[in-house]
Design an enzyme around this catalytic site. Structure first.
Site, PDB file in Angstrom:
ATOM      1  N   HIS A   1      16.402  -7.248  -8.014  1.00 28.73           N
ATOM      2  CA  HIS A   1      15.029  -7.618  -7.642  1.00 28.73           C
ATOM      3  C   HIS A   1      14.150  -6.413  -7.365  1.00 28.73           C
ATOM      4  CE1 HIS A   1      16.815 -11.734  -6.325  1.00 28.73           C
ATOM      5  NE2 HIS A   1      16.587 -11.682  -7.623  1.00 28.73           N
TER       6      HIS A   1
ATOM      7  N   GLN B   1      20.619  -8.022  -4.370  1.00 28.01           N
ATOM      8  CA  GLN B   1      19.317  -8.686  -4.485  1.00 28.01           C
ATOM      9  C   GLN B   1      18.322  -7.985  -3.558  1.00 28.01           C
ATOM     10  OE1 GLN B   1      19.863 -13.291  -4.588  1.00 28.01           O
ATOM     11  NE2 GLN B   1      21.576 -12.473  -3.430  1.00 28.01           N
TER      12      GLN B   1
HETATM   13  C1  BV8 Z   1      12.655 -15.776 -12.953  1.00 28.88           C
HETATM   14  C2  BV8 Z   1      12.012  -9.486  -4.283  1.00 28.88           C
HETATM   15  C3  BV8 Z   1      11.812 -16.481 -15.037  1.00 28.88           C
HETATM   16  C4  BV8 Z   1      10.674  -9.780  -3.649  1.00 28.88           C
HETATM   17  C5  BV8 Z   1      13.005 -11.696  -4.588  1.00 28.88           C
HETATM   18  C6  BV8 Z   1      16.381 -21.234 -12.589  1.00 28.88           C
HETATM   19  C7  BV8 Z   1      16.484 -20.153 -13.459  1.00 28.88           C
HETATM   20  C8  BV8 Z   1      15.570 -19.100 -13.398  1.00 28.88           C
HETATM   21  C9  BV8 Z   1      14.545 -19.114 -12.436  1.00 28.88           C
HETATM   22  C10 BV8 Z   1      14.448 -20.191 -11.585  1.00 28.88           C
HETATM   23  C11 BV8 Z   1      15.346 -21.241 -11.653  1.00 28.88           C
HETATM   24  N1  BV8 Z   1      15.002 -22.131 -10.706  1.00 28.88           N
HETATM   25  C12 BV8 Z   1      13.929 -21.690 -10.039  1.00 28.88           C
HETATM   26  C13 BV8 Z   1      13.547 -20.521 -10.553  1.00 28.88           C
HETATM   27  C14 BV8 Z   1      12.415 -19.758 -10.101  1.00 28.88           C
HETATM   28  C15 BV8 Z   1      12.792 -18.747  -9.021  1.00 28.88           C
HETATM   29  C16 BV8 Z   1      13.786 -19.272  -8.029  1.00 28.88           C
HETATM   30  O1  BV8 Z   1      14.975 -18.976  -8.096  1.00 28.88           O
HETATM   31  N2  BV8 Z   1      13.302 -20.038  -7.078  1.00 28.88           N
HETATM   32  C17 BV8 Z   1      14.183 -20.529  -6.037  1.00 28.88           C
HETATM   33  C18 BV8 Z   1      13.475 -20.464  -4.711  1.00 28.88           C
HETATM   34  C19 BV8 Z   1      14.623 -21.908  -6.403  1.00 28.88           C
HETATM   35  N3  BV8 Z   1      13.326 -17.539  -9.623  1.00 28.88           N
HETATM   36  C20 BV8 Z   1      12.441 -16.624 -10.054  1.00 28.88           C
HETATM   37  O2  BV8 Z   1      11.229 -16.774 -10.032  1.00 28.88           O
HETATM   38  C21 BV8 Z   1      13.027 -15.350 -10.619  1.00 28.88           C
HETATM   39  N4  BV8 Z   1      12.358 -15.096 -11.867  1.00 28.88           N
HETATM   40  O3  BV8 Z   1      13.630 -16.420 -13.085  1.00 28.88           O
HETATM   41  O4  BV8 Z   1      11.680 -15.657 -13.904  1.00 28.88           O
HETATM   42  C22 BV8 Z   1      11.180 -15.753 -16.112  1.00 28.88           C
HETATM   43  C23 BV8 Z   1      11.929 -15.421 -17.245  1.00 28.88           C
HETATM   44  C24 BV8 Z   1      11.318 -14.774 -18.293  1.00 28.88           C
HETATM   45  C25 BV8 Z   1       9.967 -14.412 -18.221  1.00 28.88           C
HETATM   46  C26 BV8 Z   1       9.233 -14.718 -17.062  1.00 28.88           C
HETATM   47  C27 BV8 Z   1       9.829 -15.394 -16.014  1.00 28.88           C
HETATM   48  C28 BV8 Z   1      12.714 -14.145  -9.731  1.00 28.88           C
HETATM   49  C29 BV8 Z   1      13.454 -14.254  -8.424  1.00 28.88           C
HETATM   50  C30 BV8 Z   1      13.281 -12.945  -7.644  1.00 28.88           C
HETATM   51  C31 BV8 Z   1      12.321 -13.130  -6.499  1.00 28.88           C
HETATM   52  N5  BV8 Z   1      12.268 -11.909  -5.667  1.00 28.88           N
HETATM   53  N6  BV8 Z   1      12.969 -10.537  -3.918  1.00 28.88           N
HETATM   54  C32 BV8 Z   1      10.685  -9.516  -2.168  1.00 28.88           C
HETATM   55  O5  BV8 Z   1      11.731  -9.134  -1.601  1.00 28.88           O
HETATM   56  O6  BV8 Z   1       9.609  -9.678  -1.560  1.00 28.88           O
HETATM   57  S1  BV8 Z   1      14.097 -12.891  -4.056  1.00 28.88           S
HETATM   58  C33 BV8 Z   1      14.283 -12.767  -2.353  1.00 28.88           C
HETATM   59  O7  BV8 Z   1      14.704 -14.027  -1.893  1.00 28.88           O
HETATM   60  C34 BV8 Z   1      15.415 -11.839  -1.939  1.00 28.88           C
HETATM   61  O8  BV8 Z   1      15.522 -10.721  -2.784  1.00 28.88           O
HETATM   62  C35 BV8 Z   1      16.665 -12.676  -1.988  1.00 28.88           C
HETATM   63  O9  BV8 Z   1      17.326 -12.500  -3.200  1.00 28.88           O
HETATM   64  C36 BV8 Z   1      16.132 -14.086  -2.003  1.00 28.88           C
HETATM   65  C37 BV8 Z   1      16.604 -14.889  -0.862  1.00 28.88           C
HETATM   66  O10 BV8 Z   1      16.142 -14.168   0.323  1.00 28.88           O
HETATM   67  P1  BV8 Z   1      16.891 -14.352   1.768  1.00 28.88           P
HETATM   68  O11 BV8 Z   1      17.087 -15.799   2.058  1.00 28.88           O
HETATM   69  O12 BV8 Z   1      16.369 -13.466   2.823  1.00 28.88           O
HETATM   70  O13 BV8 Z   1      18.163 -13.732   1.512  1.00 28.88           O
HETATM   71  P2  BV8 Z   1      19.309 -14.480   1.096  1.00 28.88           P
HETATM   72  O14 BV8 Z   1      19.054 -15.600   0.160  1.00 28.88           O
HETATM   73  O15 BV8 Z   1      20.093 -13.410   0.569  1.00 28.88           O
HETATM   74  O16 BV8 Z   1      19.744 -15.256   2.508  1.00 28.88           O
HETATM   75  C38 BV8 Z   1      20.145 -14.550   3.658  1.00 28.88           C
HETATM   76  C39 BV8 Z   1      21.588 -14.959   3.854  1.00 28.88           C
HETATM   77  O17 BV8 Z   1      22.202 -14.045   4.719  1.00 28.88           O
HETATM   78  C40 BV8 Z   1      21.725 -16.345   4.479  1.00 28.88           C
HETATM   79  O18 BV8 Z   1      22.690 -17.094   3.776  1.00 28.88           O
HETATM   80  C41 BV8 Z   1      22.240 -16.022   5.897  1.00 28.88           C
HETATM   81  O19 BV8 Z   1      23.148 -17.020   6.353  1.00 28.88           O
HETATM   82  C42 BV8 Z   1      22.985 -14.759   5.670  1.00 28.88           C
HETATM   83  N7  BV8 Z   1      23.129 -13.876   6.829  1.00 28.88           N
HETATM   84  C43 BV8 Z   1      22.290 -13.744   7.892  1.00 28.88           C
HETATM   85  N8  BV8 Z   1      22.782 -12.791   8.731  1.00 28.88           N
HETATM   86  C44 BV8 Z   1      23.927 -12.311   8.168  1.00 28.88           C
HETATM   87  C45 BV8 Z   1      24.154 -12.997   6.961  1.00 28.88           C
HETATM   88  N9  BV8 Z   1      25.216 -12.755   6.168  1.00 28.88           N
HETATM   89  C46 BV8 Z   1      26.087 -11.813   6.585  1.00 28.88           C
HETATM   90  N10 BV8 Z   1      25.942 -11.097   7.722  1.00 28.88           N
HETATM   91  C47 BV8 Z   1      24.884 -11.328   8.542  1.00 28.88           C
HETATM   92  N11 BV8 Z   1      24.760 -10.632   9.684  1.00 28.88           N
END
Ligand code: BV8
Ligand code: ZN
Length: 249
Positions: free
Chosen positions: A121, A103
């Site tokens: 992403h 991601q």
């Molecule tokens: C879409 C790029 C539809 C930008 C990113 C259901 C189905 C489909 C969509 C949705 C749905 N429900 C809601 C949605 C909408 C939305 C969504 O999911 N919202 C969430 C908030 C509920 N999804 C979308 O909008 C997606 N698009 O579905 O479009 C569509 C279809 C057809 C036509 C038109 C539209 C698009 C989602 C992509 C967004 N872009 N990134 C940028 O980077 O600026 S997502 C971004 O946030 C990151 O890439 C990452 O994937 C995500 C989370 O970020 P973080 O929290 O930083 O990272 P992560 O979650 O990975 O968490 C960090 C983890 O690491 C923690 O757990 C922590 O404990 C752990 N950690 C910390 N230190 C360590 C560690 N682990 C190991 N070792 C360590 N040392």
């Protein structure tokens, strides 16, 4: 101090025939690349990442959004892959056919030796025209902004529209080929290792769930609890740069 992983986790990896590794921002944390939630430190604090990572934000304030991504890109350029990235590349080398799905929008997996990560992403290193989608050159290092600075995005050489970051914003569809490749791999693997993702963002968060539903074993590496605990057979609570090398040792 060496990190110890339970022998059953190492045995699961040693026995696996088809492995998928899914990574989130947590695997890059120990390289000094803030996770998405933490990517708004200092001057960015007043913003909400989820609001900034949208087409609307870019339309409303292109200089702010472009400045944020250019600052993040400069952070990635100065970062080095960590032992977690290297361990993932070691799994791929040991078991050809392993599929890495990330991601993350950084290039640390590639710089650690992963040859073909599936970027769900997009990438900070692939800016493109917001009008004609033509790939745009990366601005040179000299223009990298300090944290918090607005930077006007470059203009497309072809149609003069603004250049945008090559990432998938909230509300935008993921690249279909990448999503298809990730789902196909998850549906046909016998082991999926999910590392450093909160499992909150869809449809990426579906990938480990697809694997579990179709009978694969899931190992999770994360210092914290996440919704993926429910599908993980083994939860390795610790930082990726310590746990993954112990897992692949
Ligand atoms: C879409 C790029 C539809 C930008 C990113 C259901 C189905 C489909 C969509 C949705 C749905 N429900 C809601 C949605 C909408 C939305 C969504 O999911 N919202 C969430 C908030 C509920 N999804 C979308 O909008 C997606 N698009 O579905 O479009 C569509 C279809 C057809 C036509 C038109 C539209 C698009 C989602 C992509 C967004 N872009 N990134 C940028 O980077 O600026 S997502 C971004 O946030 C990151 O890439 C990452 O994937 C995500 C989370 O970020 P973080 O929290 O930083 O990272 P992560 O979650 O990975 O968490 C960090 C983890 O690491 C923690 O757990 C922590 O404990 C752990 N950690 C910390 N230190 C360590 C560690 N682990 C190991 N070792 C360590 N040392
Ligand atoms: Zn253009």
């Amino acid at each position: 101090m060496e990190h110890v992983v339970p022998p059953e986790a190492a045995a699961l990896l040693a026995r696996a025939r088809r492995v998928v590794v899914v990574t989130g921002a947590g695997i890059s944390a120990e390289s000094g690349v803030p996770t998405f939630r933490d990517a708004l430190t200092g001057l960015w604090q007043r913003f909400d990442a989820q609001a900034l990572a949208t087409p609307q934000a870019f339309e409303d304030d292109p200089d702010l959004v472009w400045g944020w991504y250019e600052w993040r890109r400069s952070t990635v350029r100065r970062a080095r892959p960590n032992a977690g990235h290297t361990a993932v590349a070691a799994i791929e080398a040991r078991l050809p056919g392993t599929v890495l799905v990330t991601q993350n929008v950084d290039d640390l997996h590639e710089r650690a030796g992963s040859r073909d990560p599936v970027h769900l992403h997009g990438s900070l290193l692939a800016p493109r025209c917001s009008g004609c989608s033509r790939p745009a050159p990366l601005p040179d290092v000299a223009d990298e902004p300090a944290e918090g600075r607005r930077v006007p995005p470059p203009r497309c050489a072809g149609c003069a529209a603004r250049v945008r970051p090559g990432v998938v914003w909230f509300g935008e569809a993921l690249p279909q080929a990448a999503l298809d490749r990730a789902v196909e791999a998850a549906a046909s693997c016998d082991l999926l290792v999910t590392v450093g993702t909160s499992g909150l963002v869809y449809p990426a968060a579906e990938i480990p769930r697809v694997a579990a539903r179709l009978g694969a074993t899931v190992i999770q590496v994360n210092p914290d609890e996440t919704p993926l605990d429910a599908v993980a057979e083994v939860n390795l609570r610790g930082p990726a740069a310590r746990v993954l090398p112990a897992l692949v040792a």
